[in-house]
Design a protein around this motif. Structure first.
Motif, PDB file in Angstrom:
ATOM      1  N   THR A 292       0.814  -1.215   0.000  1.00 38.54           N
ATOM      2  CA  THR A 292       0.000   0.000   0.000  1.00 38.54           C
ATOM      3  C   THR A 292       0.846   1.264   0.000  1.00 38.54           C
ATOM      4  O   THR A 292       0.345   2.342  -0.330  1.00 38.54           O
ATOM      5  N   ALA A 293       2.122   1.159   0.373  1.00 38.50           N
ATOM      6  CA  ALA A 293       2.989   2.343   0.401  1.00 38.50           C
ATOM      7  C   ALA A 293       3.492   2.707  -0.983  1.00 38.50           C
ATOM      8  O   ALA A 293       3.964   3.830  -1.188  1.00 38.50           O
ATOM      9  N   LEU A 294       3.406   1.808  -1.936  1.00 39.04           N
ATOM     10  CA  LEU A 294       3.960   2.018  -3.272  1.00 39.04           C
ATOM     11  C   LEU A 294       2.871   2.522  -4.207  1.00 39.04           C
ATOM     12  O   LEU A 294       1.783   1.947  -4.287  1.00 39.04           O
ATOM     13  N   GLY A 300       6.805   6.367 -13.153  1.00 40.21           N
ATOM     14  CA  GLY A 300       7.533   5.379 -12.369  1.00 40.21           C
ATOM     15  C   GLY A 300       6.851   5.108 -11.038  1.00 40.21           C
ATOM     16  O   GLY A 300       5.774   5.655 -10.729  1.00 40.21           O
ATOM     17  N   ASP A 301       7.466   4.278 -10.244  1.00 46.02           N
ATOM     18  CA  ASP A 301       6.954   3.929  -8.920  1.00 46.02           C
ATOM     19  C   ASP A 301       7.599   4.844  -7.873  1.00 46.02           C
ATOM     20  O   ASP A 301       8.812   5.069  -7.915  1.00 46.02           O
ATOM     21  N   TYR A 302       6.785   5.327  -6.940  1.00 49.07           N
ATOM     22  CA  TYR A 302       7.309   6.260  -5.940  1.00 49.07           C
ATOM     23  C   TYR A 302       6.628   6.028  -4.598  1.00 49.07           C
ATOM     24  O   TYR A 302       5.572   5.390  -4.510  1.00 49.07           O
ATOM     25  N   ILE A 303       7.263   6.556  -3.565  1.00 52.27           N
ATOM     26  CA  ILE A 303       6.739   6.520  -2.206  1.00 52.27           C
ATOM     27  C   ILE A 303       6.839   7.921  -1.617  1.00 52.27           C
ATOM     28  O   ILE A 303       7.517   8.798  -2.182  1.00 52.27           O
ATOM     29  N   PHE A 304       6.168   8.145  -0.486  1.00 55.90           N
ATOM     30  CA  PHE A 304       6.261   9.405   0.237  1.00 55.90           C
ATOM     31  C   PHE A 304       6.985   9.138   1.556  1.00 55.90           C
ATOM     32  O   PHE A 304       6.562   8.295   2.341  1.00 55.90           O
ATOM     33  N   VAL A 305       8.071   9.876   1.767  1.00 53.20           N
ATOM     34  CA  VAL A 305       8.869   9.756   2.983  1.00 53.20           C
ATOM     35  C   VAL A 305       8.568  10.959   3.871  1.00 53.20           C
ATOM     36  O   VAL A 305       8.603  12.113   3.412  1.00 53.20           O
ATOM     37  N   VAL A 306       8.267  10.709   5.133  1.00 55.25           N
ATOM     38  CA  VAL A 306       7.960  11.773   6.101  1.00 55.25           C
ATOM     39  C   VAL A 306       9.263  12.268   6.719  1.00 55.25           C
ATOM     40  O   VAL A 306      10.049  11.470   7.243  1.00 55.25           O
ATOM     41  N   VAL A 385       9.737  10.264  -3.277  1.00 56.13           N
ATOM     42  CA  VAL A 385      10.962   9.551  -3.638  1.00 56.13           C
ATOM     43  C   VAL A 385      10.596   8.453  -4.636  1.00 56.13           C
ATOM     44  O   VAL A 385       9.733   7.608  -4.361  1.00 56.13           O
ATOM     45  N   PHE A 386      11.257   8.452  -5.784  1.00 59.41           N
ATOM     46  CA  PHE A 386      11.062   7.402  -6.772  1.00 59.41           C
ATOM     47  C   PHE A 386      11.940   6.212  -6.419  1.00 59.41           C
ATOM     48  O   PHE A 386      13.123   6.376  -6.080  1.00 59.41           O
ATOM     49  N   VAL A 387      11.363   5.016  -6.471  1.00 54.91           N
ATOM     50  CA  VAL A 387      12.056   3.800  -6.063  1.00 54.91           C
ATOM     51  C   VAL A 387      11.928   2.753  -7.163  1.00 54.91           C
ATOM     52  O   VAL A 387      11.133   2.881  -8.107  1.00 54.91           O
ATOM     53  N   VAL A 397       6.421  -5.714  -0.524  1.00 59.27           N
ATOM     54  CA  VAL A 397       7.177  -5.533  -1.758  1.00 59.27           C
ATOM     55  C   VAL A 397       8.616  -5.188  -1.409  1.00 59.27           C
ATOM     56  O   VAL A 397       8.895  -4.417  -0.485  1.00 59.27           O
ATOM     57  N   GLU A 398       9.527  -5.760  -2.126  1.00 60.66           N
ATOM     58  CA  GLU A 398      10.949  -5.490  -1.928  1.00 60.66           C
ATOM     59  C   GLU A 398      11.329  -4.202  -2.659  1.00 60.66           C
ATOM     60  O   GLU A 398      10.929  -3.997  -3.810  1.00 60.66           O
ATOM     61  N   ILE A 399      12.083  -3.333  -1.996  1.00 61.87           N
ATOM     62  CA  ILE A 399      12.551  -2.087  -2.595  1.00 61.87           C
ATOM     63  C   ILE A 399      14.030  -2.249  -2.901  1.00 61.87           C
ATOM     64  O   ILE A 399      14.861  -2.371  -1.993  1.00 61.87           O
ATOM     65  N   VAL A 400      14.363  -2.237  -4.174  1.00 69.39           N
ATOM     66  CA  VAL A 400      15.749  -2.471  -4.609  1.00 69.39           C
ATOM     67  C   VAL A 400      16.566  -1.188  -4.548  1.00 69.39           C
ATOM     68  O   VAL A 400      17.718  -1.192  -4.102  1.00 69.39           O
ATOM     69  N   GLU A 401      15.997  -0.083  -4.992  1.00 76.43           N
ATOM     70  CA  GLU A 401      16.721   1.194  -5.035  1.00 76.43           C
ATOM     71  C   GLU A 401      15.800   2.315  -4.555  1.00 76.43           C
ATOM     72  O   GLU A 401      14.585   2.259  -4.729  1.00 76.43           O
TER      73      GLU A 401
END
Length: 442
Positions: A292-294, A300-306, A385-387, A397-401
């Protein structure tokens, strides 16, 4: 002459008054629109409430996922071997039957009569053989007569065995223990050889056939754990690989795999669709996040970092508190030349200013306490942040980068968030768990 001048003066006065009224209306609308624009331009959106999780290395169990079909380890559609009319059906739907249990009886009156007649003939031939043997011992009978009697007795015994086998074909028996299905025949129906009667399935142990790409063949071996499920992330059934086809299908480039799974509760049914996951050796120190975080987009795929707000972002917040003092002084200065009343009119203003001055120490103390209280909870902002995502398993889900250990990542509410937005963290609700589980924990 005087009337004309008076008329012109009145017209000019009316025009001047009209200009003043129209100008006042236009000026008021302009000031109002400008004030509204400035209000909305300076208004900050309210902080959004989000739930977060901390990214940290954890153990990861990789796997190979596929789609499979369930089959019984022992399952067959029973058919009759000979012709006949159905005399009796000795089972009902979904009945558990034992090995060699009689399921169907065909009319066997003719075969039984033939068998009885042949048994009588066999007994006669056996008596003739015994007599021929006795005569031969006495030297009265010839060897040819003895051989003929012996052949006749043997042929009669073989014929009895044959008729007994034909009679047994009039019965349909279970080749193994299991559960029978719905009967496909009725009493009195004429059956031809090969007519399907019922299906028999052993539901205690099931086999699952599935295929994997040839690139993943090297990851599989006999005995690896296999987990099955009907959908979603829940896979409650566990088994093991029992066979790997040594040949790759040249048309599809897939390899056929067979696994066996215990089915004591009978929840698996032959022919059922299942999701298969072959579990591989566990890996350590893998950065994972809830799926749900992705967020996936065209870019591209991204997340939000607090992250805590920077001091430079917090400094302008003090300016609005300083601005009201300056206009107040300007207004009092500007009011002096415009005020034509005596100085006594300023006394109420001076008297009103005294309570305000007396209240300054307490107001300053309260204002000083507010930043101290706000300092306990620093403002939080979002950073997009794009991951690069990797493997997925059980809602993770595994985050590689793009992700570092310790980052605080938003797990819910991404659709209404944007980069640099202020947020408030509330982790009382965990979106990665079902509502029922959270209610039970509370």
């Amino acid at each position: 002459m005087f009337k004309r001048i008076l008329r012109i003066f009145i017209i000019v006065l009316v025009l001047a008054l009209l200009v003043v009224v129209v100008g006042g209306i236009v000026g008021f609308n302009f000031l109002r629109d400008n004030g509204i624009k400035q209000y909305f331009a300076s208004m900050k959106p309210p902080a959004a409430t989000v739930s977060t999780t901390i990214a940290k290395p954890s153990a990861w169990t990789p796997g190979v996922e596929a789609i499979g079909t369930v089959k019984a380890v022992r399952g067959v559609d029973l058919t009759v071997e000979t012709t006949g009319i159905v005399k009796d059906i000795l089972f009902h739907a979904n009945q558990k039957v034992a090995d060699n249990a009689v399921l169907l009886q065909l009319d066997d009156a003719v075969e039984r009569a033939d068998l009885d007649a042949q048994k009588a003939q066999a007994a006669l031939d056996q008596t003739s053989l015994a007599r021929a043997i006795e005569l031969t011992k006495r030297g009265v009978g010839s060897d040819s007569t003895l051989d003929t009697a012996r052949a006749a007795a043997s042929a009669s015994a073989s014929q009895v065995t044959k008729l007994q086998a034909v009679l047994e074909q009039k019965q349909l028996t279970a080749p193994f223990g299991g559960t029978v299905g719905i009967p496909k025949i009725d009493i009195g129906q004429y059956l031809a050889p090969g007519t399907a009667v019922v299906t028999l399935q052993d539901l205690d142990t099931m086999r699952v056939d599935f295929s994997v790409p040839e690139q993943q063949l090297a990851l599989l071996k006999i005995g690896q754990t296999v987990r099955l499920g009907f959908g979603g992330e829940d896979r409650p059934f566990a088994g093991a690989i029992r066979g790997i086809d040594p040949k790759i299908d040249s048309s599809s480039r897939l390899v056929n795999i067979r696994a066996e799974v215990a089915n004591p509760d009978g929840k698996l049914t032959p022919g059922q669709f299942v999701q298969v996951r072959v579990e591989l050796p566990e890996e350590q120190n893998v950065l994972t996040l809830p799926q749900t975080a992705l967020t996936t987009s065209l870019y591209g795929d991204y997340i939000f970092v607090v992250q805590p707000a920077k001091p430079a972002e917090a400094a302008p917040a003090a300016k609005p508190d300083e601005k009201p003092a300056a206009p107040a002084a300007d207004k009092s200065a500007d009011a002096k030349p415009a005020d034509t009343k005596p100085a006594d009119a300023m006394k109420p203003a001076a008297d009103a200013a005294k309570p305000a001055a007396a209240a300054k120490p307490t107001d300053k103390a309260a204002d000083a306490a507010k930043p101290a209280a706000e300092g306990d909870k620093p403002a939080l902002v979002l950073s997009q942040v794009f991951v690069k995502p990797g493997r997925r398993n059980q809602g993770m889900v595994e985050i590689v980068e793009g992700l570092k250990a310790g980052d605080v990542v938003v797990t819910a509410g991404q659709n209404r968030l944007f980069n640099g937005m202020s947020v408030v963290v509330d982790n009382t609700i965990d979106p990665t768990k079902s509502a029922n589980k959270q209610a039970d924990q509370q």
